[in-house]
Design a protein around this motif. Structure first.
Motif, mmCIF file in Angstrom:
data_model
loop_
_atom_site.group_PDB
_atom_site.id
_atom_site.type_symbol
_atom_site.label_atom_id
_atom_site.label_comp_id
_atom_site.label_asym_id
_atom_site.label_seq_id
_atom_site.Cartn_x
_atom_site.Cartn_y
_atom_site.Cartn_z
ATOM 1 N N LEU A 1 12.158 -31.144 0.313
ATOM 2 C CA LEU A 1 12.292 -30.300 -0.871
ATOM 3 C C LEU A 1 13.590 -30.664 -1.583
ATOM 4 O O LEU A 1 14.680 -30.505 -1.021
ATOM 5 C CB LEU A 1 12.299 -28.820 -0.462
ATOM 6 C CG LEU A 1 11.074 -28.348 0.319
ATOM 7 C CD1 LEU A 1 11.263 -26.913 0.786
ATOM 8 C CD2 LEU A 1 9.813 -28.477 -0.518
ATOM 9 N N HIS A 2 13.470 -31.148 -2.807
ATOM 10 C CA HIS A 2 14.645 -31.642 -3.519
ATOM 11 C C HIS A 2 15.531 -30.508 -4.023
ATOM 12 O O HIS A 2 15.098 -29.358 -4.181
ATOM 13 C CB HIS A 2 14.217 -32.545 -4.683
ATOM 14 C CG HIS A 2 13.569 -31.815 -5.839
ATOM 15 N ND1 HIS A 2 14.297 -31.133 -6.796
ATOM 16 C CD2 HIS A 2 12.273 -31.681 -6.204
ATOM 17 C CE1 HIS A 2 13.481 -30.618 -7.692
ATOM 18 N NE2 HIS A 2 12.241 -30.930 -7.353
ATOM 19 N N GLY A 3 16.774 -30.843 -4.297
ATOM 20 C CA GLY A 3 17.726 -29.905 -4.875
ATOM 21 C C GLY A 3 17.754 -30.010 -6.386
ATOM 22 O O GLY A 3 16.894 -30.609 -7.013
ATOM 23 N N GLY A 4 18.796 -29.383 -6.969
ATOM 24 C CA GLY A 4 18.945 -29.393 -8.421
ATOM 25 C C GLY A 4 19.038 -28.016 -9.032
ATOM 26 O O GLY A 4 18.779 -27.847 -10.227
ATOM 27 N N VAL B 1 16.602 -28.782 -12.196
ATOM 28 C CA VAL B 1 16.425 -30.221 -12.395
ATOM 29 C C VAL B 1 16.000 -30.853 -11.071
ATOM 30 O O VAL B 1 16.090 -30.239 -10.004
ATOM 31 C CB VAL B 1 17.715 -30.905 -12.903
ATOM 32 C CG1 VAL B 1 18.123 -30.364 -14.263
ATOM 33 C CG2 VAL B 1 18.859 -30.741 -11.897
ATOM 34 N N GLY B 2 15.562 -32.109 -11.138
ATOM 35 C CA GLY B 2 15.279 -32.875 -9.932
ATOM 36 C C GLY B 2 13.817 -33.221 -9.773
ATOM 37 O O GLY B 2 12.936 -32.749 -10.505
ATOM 38 N N SER B 3 13.560 -34.090 -8.778
ATOM 39 C CA SER B 3 12.189 -34.456 -8.413
ATOM 40 C C SER B 3 12.165 -34.846 -6.950
ATOM 41 O O SER B 3 13.218 -35.048 -6.320
ATOM 42 C CB SER B 3 11.680 -35.618 -9.270
ATOM 43 O OG SER B 3 12.242 -36.841 -8.842
ATOM 44 N N GLY B 4 10.972 -34.984 -6.416
ATOM 45 C CA GLY B 4 10.819 -35.229 -4.985
ATOM 46 C C GLY B 4 11.450 -36.513 -4.508
ATOM 47 O O GLY B 4 11.811 -36.630 -3.332
ATOM 48 N N ARG C 1 7.469 -26.587 -9.852
ATOM 49 C CA ARG C 1 7.899 -26.098 -11.159
ATOM 50 C C ARG C 1 9.339 -25.580 -11.105
ATOM 51 O O ARG C 1 9.740 -24.938 -10.137
ATOM 52 C CB ARG C 1 6.948 -24.993 -11.640
ATOM 53 C CG ARG C 1 5.659 -25.520 -12.234
ATOM 54 C CD ARG C 1 4.678 -24.414 -12.557
ATOM 55 N NE ARG C 1 3.989 -23.923 -11.358
ATOM 56 C CZ ARG C 1 3.007 -23.024 -11.372
ATOM 57 N NH1 ARG C 1 2.609 -22.496 -12.534
ATOM 58 N NH2 ARG C 1 2.416 -22.645 -10.254
ATOM 59 N N LEU C 2 10.083 -25.857 -12.171
ATOM 60 C CA LEU C 2 11.499 -25.557 -12.243
ATOM 61 C C LEU C 2 11.801 -24.640 -13.427
ATOM 62 O O LEU C 2 10.976 -24.450 -14.317
ATOM 63 C CB LEU C 2 12.304 -26.847 -12.389
ATOM 64 C CG LEU C 2 12.153 -27.887 -11.266
ATOM 65 C CD1 LEU C 2 12.820 -29.196 -11.670
ATOM 66 C CD2 LEU C 2 12.726 -27.361 -9.959
ATOM 67 N N GLY C 3 13.027 -24.104 -13.431
ATOM 68 C CA GLY C 3 13.504 -23.333 -14.566
ATOM 69 C C GLY C 3 12.593 -22.188 -14.915
ATOM 70 O O GLY C 3 12.029 -21.512 -14.050
ATOM 71 N N ALA C 4 12.418 -21.951 -16.217
ATOM 72 C CA ALA C 4 11.626 -20.814 -16.661
ATOM 73 C C ALA C 4 10.167 -20.924 -16.242
ATOM 74 O O ALA C 4 9.538 -19.924 -15.876
ATOM 75 C CB ALA C 4 11.721 -20.681 -18.181
ATOM 76 N N LEU C 5 9.601 -22.124 -16.280
ATOM 77 C CA LEU C 5 8.203 -22.286 -15.892
ATOM 78 C C LEU C 5 7.980 -22.001 -14.417
ATOM 79 O O LEU C 5 6.870 -21.650 -14.007
ATOM 80 C CB LEU C 5 7.721 -23.692 -16.240
ATOM 81 C CG LEU C 5 7.457 -23.933 -17.734
ATOM 82 C CD1 LEU C 5 7.351 -25.420 -18.034
ATOM 83 C CD2 LEU C 5 6.194 -23.199 -18.178
ATOM 84 N N ALA D 1 8.895 -32.148 -12.990
ATOM 85 C CA ALA D 1 8.721 -30.901 -13.726
ATOM 86 C C ALA D 1 9.534 -30.915 -15.020
ATOM 87 O O ALA D 1 10.519 -31.647 -15.158
ATOM 88 C CB ALA D 1 9.147 -29.722 -12.859
ATOM 89 N N VAL D 2 9.133 -30.086 -15.959
ATOM 90 C CA VAL D 2 9.884 -29.921 -17.202
ATOM 91 C C VAL D 2 11.306 -29.493 -16.873
ATOM 92 O O VAL D 2 11.523 -28.541 -16.108
ATOM 93 C CB VAL D 2 9.187 -28.883 -18.102
ATOM 94 C CG1 VAL D 2 10.049 -28.560 -19.317
ATOM 95 C CG2 VAL D 2 7.809 -29.379 -18.512
ATOM 96 N N GLN D 3 12.285 -30.177 -17.482
ATOM 97 C CA GLN D 3 13.688 -29.916 -17.182
ATOM 98 C C GLN D 3 14.561 -30.527 -18.259
ATOM 99 O O GLN D 3 14.144 -31.453 -18.962
ATOM 100 C CB GLN D 3 14.075 -30.506 -15.822
ATOM 101 C CG GLN D 3 13.835 -31.994 -15.686
ATOM 102 C CD GLN D 3 13.962 -32.477 -14.255
ATOM 103 O OE1 GLN D 3 15.041 -32.793 -13.792
ATOM 104 N NE2 GLN D 3 12.816 -32.504 -13.546
ATOM 105 N N PRO D 4 15.790 -30.027 -18.399
ATOM 106 C CA PRO D 4 16.691 -30.632 -19.391
ATOM 107 C C PRO D 4 17.105 -32.024 -18.946
ATOM 108 O O PRO D 4 17.153 -32.325 -17.751
ATOM 109 C CB PRO D 4 17.886 -29.670 -19.419
ATOM 110 C CG PRO D 4 17.837 -28.955 -18.107
ATOM 111 C CD PRO D 4 16.397 -28.873 -17.724
ATOM 112 N N PRO D 5 17.406 -32.898 -19.897
ATOM 113 C CA PRO D 5 17.901 -34.223 -19.525
ATOM 114 C C PRO D 5 19.278 -34.113 -18.902
ATOM 115 O O PRO D 5 20.011 -33.150 -19.163
ATOM 116 C CB PRO D 5 17.958 -34.972 -20.862
ATOM 117 C CG PRO D 5 18.109 -33.889 -21.888
ATOM 118 C CD PRO D 5 17.344 -32.708 -21.350
ATOM 119 N N PRO D 6 19.671 -35.066 -18.068
ATOM 120 C CA PRO D 6 21.002 -34.995 -17.466
ATOM 121 C C PRO D 6 22.077 -35.079 -18.535
ATOM 122 O O PRO D 6 21.977 -35.881 -19.477
ATOM 123 C CB PRO D 6 21.032 -36.208 -16.524
ATOM 124 C CG PRO D 6 19.977 -37.124 -17.043
ATOM 125 C CD PRO D 6 18.921 -36.250 -17.647
#
Length: 487
Positions: free
Chosen positions: A108-111, A115-118, A142-146, A62-67
């Motif tokens: 279900l991944h954390g973050g 952030v994160g992915s499966g 979907r993560l964050g605002a989306l 999903a769309v997310q900030p880079p680490p």
């Protein structure tokens, strides 16, 4: 031997053999890409395709900030993933070749819901397929605002990432038999935000009947936004975005507005599902108390010093404890909590005391309350991981267990935690060769398996004086860092 080509409801998939007798299918769409007019909408069913679709490569996170920096628990052997994209509603299936009606694990991944992915921690999912013959499903949502912005004029809104998880569970129900899995034996498992997702799914009317076991690590109940909190985040977000036409701007602009609110650890606990009236109709804990997940056995785990990880990653974070607790309970309530901790933990200095309070506020007490609630409706097992972190490199290998440090052990085939969790996910009580008998949990005794690098032992209500300090207190999930313009 099950072939690499599998027919499922939407069409044929060609997978890859990842180990001797272990097969994997990757990047499988479980919903249409949520782009264009489908942005800000609940996931829609996948359109069927003709021919055989290549399923040997992972889909986009999903769309997310880079680490911001390399993570302490980053795995250099983790799968290589494509760039982040809005077109992220995909899952991966790993299964032993041959056999049918095998138990299924949905990871279900954390973050922090940002952030994160499966594939995080699970990798290709093959460890449980090898050790316990399980079919493993990992997924992106979907993560964050989306995924979690409550947008005025949209309905439902504020919990689309949770809608995605439900859609993935429906895909499992409808399709997993084609991969050798049993749709009537599905366990939903998560860590951190994934674990809080487990609790949210337990309380969701839309997820009822889609899973039959649940396991939670470093999670707990009621990490959801109140309507007031969701509206506060939306106001600030739209101000940063410069428009309320959220469907019309680029994903890059949305991400820029999101990161303007808070970045890195400061964004932790900011993004979370809102009670949208559809996938969540009440606080999840209230629903679980009422029996929303009746008959679903639960394994609930936390780490000894969860929030030491945040204190290490963001020095000075503990100074906000006084403000946060006073906001929840007033100055007198805050002072009573600190006094109770000073009596219970005279070994701690003032910083350590605040780490302990933060740990219990965020993870331990919410996990206890989830275990209390579910134990009235199904068997519950409770555990605590103490460390030290001998599976990590120096100088971390002597530290006590903190947030997320149990995750690598859950997936590591040579660990007692993997053995115990695998037994539970396969349908039995959690057990490992070098662990003593593990009784079920009750609110009267609160029996907990305390796991360390040297083995394990059971204890009734460990750190009970700390837990009791929260009795009778209720508070909404919140951020820990003051964020300008967000209540």
């Amino acid at each position: 031997m099950r072939g690499l080509v599998v027919e499922h409801a939407a069409g044929a998939l060609r997978g890859v053999e990842v180990d001797d007798g272990v097969l994997s299918w990757r990047g499988i769409p479980y919903a249409q890409p949520p782009v264009g007019e489908l942005r800000l909408r609940p996931p829609q069913p996948v359109a069927a395709w003709s021919g055989t679709r290549d399923a040997t490569r992972y889909g986009a996170p999903a769309v997310q900030p880079p680490p911001a920096r390399p993570g302490l628990f980053d795995d250099p052997g983790a799968p290589v993933l494509p760039p982040c994209s809005e077109d992220c509603l995909v899952l991966n299936v790993t299964a032993p070749a041959g056999g049918t009606r095998r138990p299924v694990v949905v990871w279900l991944h954390g973050g922090g819901y940002q952030v994160g992915s499966g594939t995080d921690l699970a990798g290709d999912g093959a460890s449980f397929a090898r050790s316990h013959g399980l079919v493993v499903v990992t997924l992106n949502y979907r993560l964050g605002a989306l995924g979690f912005l409550a947008v005025p004029g949209e309905h439902p809104t504020g919990a689309l990432g949770l809608h995605d998880q439900v859609a993935a569970l429906r895909w499992v129900r409808d399709n997993i038999a084609a991969f050798g899995g049993d749709p009537d034996r599905v366990a939903v498992v998560g860590l951190s935000a994934g674990a809080k997702s487990v609790a949210n799914l337990m309380g969701s009317p839309r997820a009822r009947g889609l899973f039959h076991r649940a396991a939670s690590a470093s999670g707990g109940a009621d990490h959801v936004a109140t309507p007031e909190q969701a509206a506060s985040v939306t106001r600030r977000f739209l101000r940063e975005l410069g428009t309320d036409r959220v469907r019309d701007v680029s994903a890059a602009d949305l991400l820029a507005a999101q990161t303007a609110l808070a970045t890195d650890l400061r964004g932790t606990w900011l993004w979370r599902p809102a009670i949208d009236g559809v996938v969540l109709t009440s606080r999840p804990l209230d629903a679980v108390i009422a029996g929303s997940a009746a008959g679903v056995p639960l394994l609930a785990q936390h780490c000894l010093d969860e929030c030491l990880a945040f204190a290490m990653g963001a020095p000075g974070v503990t100074k906000h404890a006084d403000t946060v607790l006073a906001g929840h309970f007033g100055p007198a309530g805050r002072d009573a909590l600190f006094a109770a901790y000073r009596r219970a933990r005279p070994d701690l200095d003032e910083t350590g005391l605040r780490v302990a309070v933060m740990t219990d506020n965020r993870y331990v007490v919410p996990t206890s309350r989830l275990a209390d609630a579910q134990s009235a409706h199904a068997p519950v097992w409770r555990s605590r991981f103490d460390g030290p972190l001998t599976h990590l490199p120096e100088p971390f290998d002597t530290l006590p267990a903190m947030h997320g440090t149990d995750g690598p052990l859950i997936w590591a085939e040579n660990s007692r935690m993997h053995q115990a969790w695998g037994a539970f996910l396969a349908g039995a009580a959690p057990t490992a060769d070098d662990l003593p008998d593990w009784p079920t949990y009750t609110p009267e005794r609160r029996t907990t398996m305390v796991i360390s690098s040297g083995g394990g032992h059971t204890a009734d209500d460990p750190q009970g004086a700390q837990r009791a300090a929260w009795d009778g207190l209720d508070w909404p999930s919140s951020t820990w860092w003051p964020l300008d313009g967000i209540s």
